[in-house]
Design a protein around this motif. Sequence first.
Motif, PDB file in Angstrom:
ATOM      1  N   LYS A 195      -2.719   5.230  11.810  1.00 10.36           N
ATOM      2  CA  LYS A 195      -3.776   3.792  11.902  1.00 10.36           C
ATOM      3  C   LYS A 195      -4.573   4.598  10.591  1.00 10.36           C
ATOM      4  O   LYS A 195      -4.890   3.437   9.909  1.00 10.36           O
ATOM      5  N   GLY A 196      -4.997   5.823  10.015  1.00  6.44           N
ATOM      6  CA  GLY A 196      -5.280   5.686   8.573  1.00  6.44           C
ATOM      7  C   GLY A 196      -4.400   5.379   7.641  1.00  6.44           C
ATOM      8  O   GLY A 196      -4.893   4.196   6.176  1.00  6.44           O
ATOM      9  N   PHE A 197      -2.640   5.759   7.970  1.00  3.14           N
ATOM     10  CA  PHE A 197      -2.239   5.399   6.661  1.00  3.14           C
ATOM     11  C   PHE A 197      -1.956   3.849   6.701  1.00  3.14           C
ATOM     12  O   PHE A 197      -1.409   2.911   5.610  1.00  3.14           O
ATOM     13  N   ARG A 198      -2.446   2.853   7.720  1.00  2.71           N
ATOM     14  CA  ARG A 198      -1.658   1.641   7.258  1.00  2.71           C
ATOM     15  C   ARG A 198      -3.177   0.565   7.087  1.00  2.71           C
ATOM     16  O   ARG A 198      -2.493  -0.177   7.127  1.00  2.71           O
ATOM     17  N   GLU A 199      -4.340   1.633   7.435  1.00  2.54           N
ATOM     18  CA  GLU A 199      -4.849   0.552   7.075  1.00  2.54           C
ATOM     19  C   GLU A 199      -5.215   0.923   5.702  1.00  2.54           C
ATOM     20  O   GLU A 199      -5.861   0.156   4.684  1.00  2.54           O
ATOM     21  N   ALA A 200      -4.764   2.011   4.442  1.00  2.00           N
ATOM     22  CA  ALA A 200      -5.066   1.629   3.100  1.00  2.00           C
ATOM     23  C   ALA A 200      -3.511   2.350   2.713  1.00  2.00           C
ATOM     24  O   ALA A 200      -3.507   1.150   1.271  1.00  2.00           O
ATOM     25  N   LEU A 201      -2.502   1.274   3.002  1.00  2.00           N
ATOM     26  CA  LEU A 201      -1.639   0.892   2.624  1.00  2.00           C
ATOM     27  C   LEU A 201      -1.194  -0.109   2.055  1.00  2.00           C
ATOM     28  O   LEU A 201      -1.714  -1.822   2.854  1.00  2.00           O
ATOM     29  N   ASN A 202      -1.041  -0.440   0.705  1.00  2.00           N
ATOM     30  CA  ASN A 202      -0.943  -1.797   0.033  1.00  2.00           C
ATOM     31  C   ASN A 202      -0.059  -3.231   0.727  1.00  2.00           C
ATOM     32  O   ASN A 202       1.208  -2.017   1.659  1.00  2.00           O
ATOM     33  N   SER A 203      -0.538  -4.377   0.755  1.00  2.00           N
ATOM     34  CA  SER A 203       0.115  -4.723   1.783  1.00  2.00           C
ATOM     35  C   SER A 203       1.389  -4.890   1.255  1.00  2.00           C
ATOM     36  O   SER A 203       2.352  -5.678   2.338  1.00  2.00           O
ATOM     37  N   ASN A 204       2.279  -5.404   0.001  1.00  2.00           N
ATOM     38  CA  ASN A 204       3.408  -5.440  -0.789  1.00  2.00           C
ATOM     39  C   ASN A 204       4.701  -3.870  -0.186  1.00  2.00           C
ATOM     40  O   ASN A 204       6.035  -3.933  -0.438  1.00  2.00           O
TER      41      ASN A 204
END
Length: 337
Positions: A195-204
């Motif tokens: 969850k945290g990973f997806r929230e903080a990963l850049n959209s590119n």
Amino acid sequence: MFRIKTVVFLIVIGAVVLAACAPAAPAAPQQPASAQTFGAAKCAPNCTYKDMVMCFPQLGAESDWRTADTASFKSEATKDGFQLVFSDAQQKQENQISAIRACIQQGVSVIALPPVVEDGWDAVLTEAKNANIPVIVVDRSVSADPSMYVSHIGSDMELEGKRAAAEFNKLLPNGGAILEVSGTTGSGAAVGRAKGFREALNSNIKILDSQTGNFTRAEALPVVQAFLQKYKAGADFQGIFFHNDDMGIGGIEALKAAGVKPGDLKIVSVDGTRGGFQAMVDGWFQADVECNPLLGPQVAEMALKIMNGQSVDKNVLTNETVYYPDNAAQLLPTRQY
Ligand code: AHR
């Protein structure tokens, strides 16, 4: 007659006004929102570690992290002089539940539960509560209502996922595609990190694929082998996020066998074990997000407070950091796990 009615009316009004103006009854003493008392033992407030029998239904022995966690509890019990009722559930929730039920029968003073998965604890937590045995949830979280247990001591798994994402954001500033080897399905550690990973990963940065390696070396190796069959390293994907060091180490074996060299891919892992540090020294991991397994001392201290009827915080998060290759060789000999 009229006068009597008027007098009665005035008396009633007067009584209402007096009641409204009277000082309010003193409120029940409030506990700080984060603190809770439950499960004081008969020896309270003078319990010592000699009075403590701690049930520790360890979830398994799947990783170096877990081995260090077990050792932390065992050595703390020896040091403090409390009795530790230890069992190894081999990553099976039903084994943990059976072990807890046996502990309830035995009448232990406290249960320190590292839950293999988040869901499915309500029944056994109710049984412990009905037996007045306090439960401290350790390491991973449970989805049960917080009133079912006294406290949770462990890592902020979402924050760990966010920290891993921040590393990829730095490692792949122009974007790219990565793979994820996640932990045990349904575990607080895997759910939080994902969850945290997806929230903080850049959209590119795209997550091309995600499969579980169940937090073990043995299960991560074929996962990475299958990834390498499906996707071309470097061209289709530029990095891998491993939810723990053991899976990273298993994955490295698959990468080596496929001819991938250290540094060809950006790899970020979680735990900060000696194995993870070695992988940084060898050039495979570009960052290792710390997850501290040495929880025995904190849990023992809290358990004694609970036995003595003292209030404890509801959620105690471990202070953690991120480690990098630049000083990994220097820190490796100092690592405790
Ligand atoms: O719950 C903590 C996780 O479980 C650690 O990251 C992992 O190594 C362990 O198996």
